[in-house]
Design an enzyme around this catalytic site. Structure first.
Site, PDB file in Angstrom:
ATOM      1  N   GLY A 127     -39.384  44.844 -36.945  1.00  0.00           N
ATOM      2  CA  GLY A 127     -39.282  45.112 -38.360  1.00  0.00           C
ATOM      3  C   GLY A 127     -39.867  44.335 -38.993  1.00  0.00           C
ATOM      4  O   GLY A 127     -39.106  43.890 -40.331  1.00  0.00           O
ATOM      5  N   SER A 129     -42.132  42.116 -41.182  1.00  0.00           N
ATOM      6  CA  SER A 129     -43.636  41.668 -41.008  1.00  0.00           C
ATOM      7  C   SER A 129     -43.527  40.985 -42.286  1.00  0.00           C
ATOM      8  O   SER A 129     -45.066  41.313 -43.044  1.00  0.00           O
ATOM      9  CB  SER A 129     -43.829  42.932 -41.183  1.00  0.00           C
ATOM     10  OG  SER A 129     -44.194  43.180 -39.497  1.00  0.00           O
ATOM     11  N   ILE A 134     -36.168  43.539 -45.936  1.00  0.00           N
ATOM     12  CA  ILE A 134     -35.085  43.980 -44.710  1.00  0.00           C
ATOM     13  C   ILE A 134     -35.316  42.350 -43.836  1.00  0.00           C
ATOM     14  O   ILE A 134     -34.317  41.814 -43.102  1.00  0.00           O
ATOM     15  CB  ILE A 134     -34.462  45.176 -44.342  1.00  0.00           C
ATOM     16  CG1 ILE A 134     -33.892  45.873 -45.894  1.00  0.00           C
ATOM     17  CG2 ILE A 134     -32.629  44.860 -43.786  1.00  0.00           C
ATOM     18  CD1 ILE A 134     -33.248  46.893 -46.139  1.00  0.00           C
ATOM     19  N   TYR A 299     -38.607  61.330 -41.783  1.00  0.00           N
ATOM     20  CA  TYR A 299     -37.753  59.922 -42.040  1.00  0.00           C
ATOM     21  C   TYR A 299     -36.451  60.656 -42.409  1.00  0.00           C
ATOM     22  O   TYR A 299     -35.732  60.025 -41.568  1.00  0.00           O
ATOM     23  CB  TYR A 299     -38.178  59.348 -43.155  1.00  0.00           C
ATOM     24  CG  TYR A 299     -37.383  58.305 -43.335  1.00  0.00           C
ATOM     25  CD1 TYR A 299     -37.704  57.050 -42.938  1.00  0.00           C
ATOM     26  CD2 TYR A 299     -36.167  58.090 -44.268  1.00  0.00           C
ATOM     27  CE1 TYR A 299     -37.188  55.923 -42.899  1.00  0.00           C
ATOM     28  CE2 TYR A 299     -35.257  56.563 -44.647  1.00  0.00           C
ATOM     29  CZ  TYR A 299     -35.922  55.723 -44.018  1.00  0.00           C
ATOM     30  OH  TYR A 299     -35.643  54.535 -43.848  1.00  0.00           O
TER      31      TYR A 299
END
Length: 391
Positions: A127, A129, A134, A299
């Site tokens: 992750g 990107s 974060i 989520y």
């Protein structure tokens, strides 16, 4: 010890329950069993209870003949007697190997912080990107602390969100600017919801680690699907499945592939001390256990699954010297909040600000290093005192 079948039988006429001998015997047991201490051979039980001498166990190598001749022991503790094959029962090799460390004072060099705690290691982070995210903050910190970095990215997810995609080349250039001498950055693009992709990403990380000569020691599962989502009355099977695939299933499969890649690398025989548990996995969850996530059923459910399975995965991997922890970074401004939205919740933050990506990165990179070697199986909430009940 004063308790015996013969003494109990001798006194049975005036003490049918043998409470006197039973009490005396228990007193002896307590004296003998305290922290490896043995009483001296005194005829007085009172003196024996107050005058103790430490008797090293035979498997420590300090059980001297002089101590035996001097008579300052009754017997080595049963749990430390040698068993067949010359190995001791009850005290594992790890304890014996580290016994002397308990008395060796640490030097100032030992206690000083390591400026490059992740040097000569490779860390896989998913992750990564966006420069506002974060994942980017974690990658920059791990690079600055000496690691080679494998940065997974998947821009199509960001392109479908309101904040849009970032320039991947610029993201990677920013991370590369923090690399130490000899370290390397390896970008890997993949849709982690697709079949086989988590294993492919870990395989690419292992290959990159082998090429640079820095072992793969850590995995950070930072990937997340944010939208679409919905409240309970509106949620669909498709949205639930998509969140599960990215936010939960991918993390579990990444951990599986990582463990398979590094298990068996430990050097040394069964009797040798294993290396410090510097291998680490860090999952990311959310604040669903701290308060409601309105409109985020898919989520919240997927992130709750990761938090809930953390202890089980940590237990399964502990024997392989892999630590596993999960971090809830709390509300973090990764570029999706407007100024009005930030102002509306400012009163909920006692430090007067929203979370920043580097707040989470500080904790996560610490969990990857040796300073966190005793931390595993934990779900850590890092929310800066976020008080949902304040207005």
């Amino acid at each position: 010890m004063g308790l015996s079948v013969r003494s109990m039988a001798r006194n049975s006429s005036d003490d049918p329950f043998n409470l006197g001998d039973l009490t005396n015997g228990l007193a002896d047991l307590l004296v003998v069993g305290v922290a490896g201490f043995e009483p001296t051979t005194s005829s007085s039980r009172t003196k024996r209870a107050t005058k103790l001498r430490h008797t090293p166990c035979v498997c420590s190598g300090n059980y001297s003949r002089a101590a035996r001749v001097e008579g300052n022991y009754l017997r080595p503790p049963v749990r430390c007697r040698p068993s067949r094959g010359g190995r001791s029962r009850g005290r594992p090799p790890l304890v014996r190997a580290r016994a002397t460390r308990l008395t060796d004072p640490m030097t100032s060099a030992d206690l000083a912080p390591d400026p490059l705690p992740l040097a000569r290691r490779t860390v896989l982070i998913t992750g990564v990107s966006r420069r506002a995210g974060i994942g980017h903050a974690i990658a920059c910190r791990t690079a600055a602390q000496g690691a080679s970095v494998v940065a997974h990215h998947y821009s199509p997810h960001d392109a479908a969100q309101a904040w849009g995609a970032d320039d991947i080349d610029a993201v990677m250039a920013s991370i590369a600017s923090h690399l130490s001498d000899g370290a390397r950055l390896t970008p890997v693009g993949a849709d982690l919801a697709a079949s086989g992709q988590p294993a492919r990403v870990v395989a690419a990380a292992a290959e990159a680690a082998a090429d640079v000569g820095h072992p793969l020691t850590a995995l950070v599962c930072n990937q997340a699907m944010s939208e679409p989502d919905a409240p309970l009355l509106d949620i669909t099977e498709d949205v639930l499945d998509r969140h599960w695939a990215v936010d939960a299933r991918a993390s579990i499969l990444l951990a599986q592939a990582f463990a398979r890649a590094v298990v068996g690398e430990r050097a040394g025989g069964a009797d040798e001390e294993p290396p410090a548990p510097t291998r680490a996995i860090v999952f990311l969850t959310s604040g669903q256990a701290q308060g409601p996530l309105p409109g985020e059923i898919a989520y919240g459910a997927a992130k709750a699954a990761i938090a809930g399975i953390t202890l089980t995965i940590a237990d399964e991997l502990a024997d392989h010297a892999i630590r596993v922890n999960t971090v809830n970074p709390g509300p973090v401004d990764t570029g999706y909040l407007t100024a009005d939205a930030l102002e509306s919740v400012r009163g909920m933050f006692p430090f007067g600000r929203f979370g920043e990506p580097d707040d989470a990165a500080r904790l996560i990179t610490w969990l990857l290093a040796d300073d966190a070697r005793w931390i595993t199986g934990q779900v850590i909430n890092s929310e800066g005192g976020f008080a949902r009940w304040r207005s």
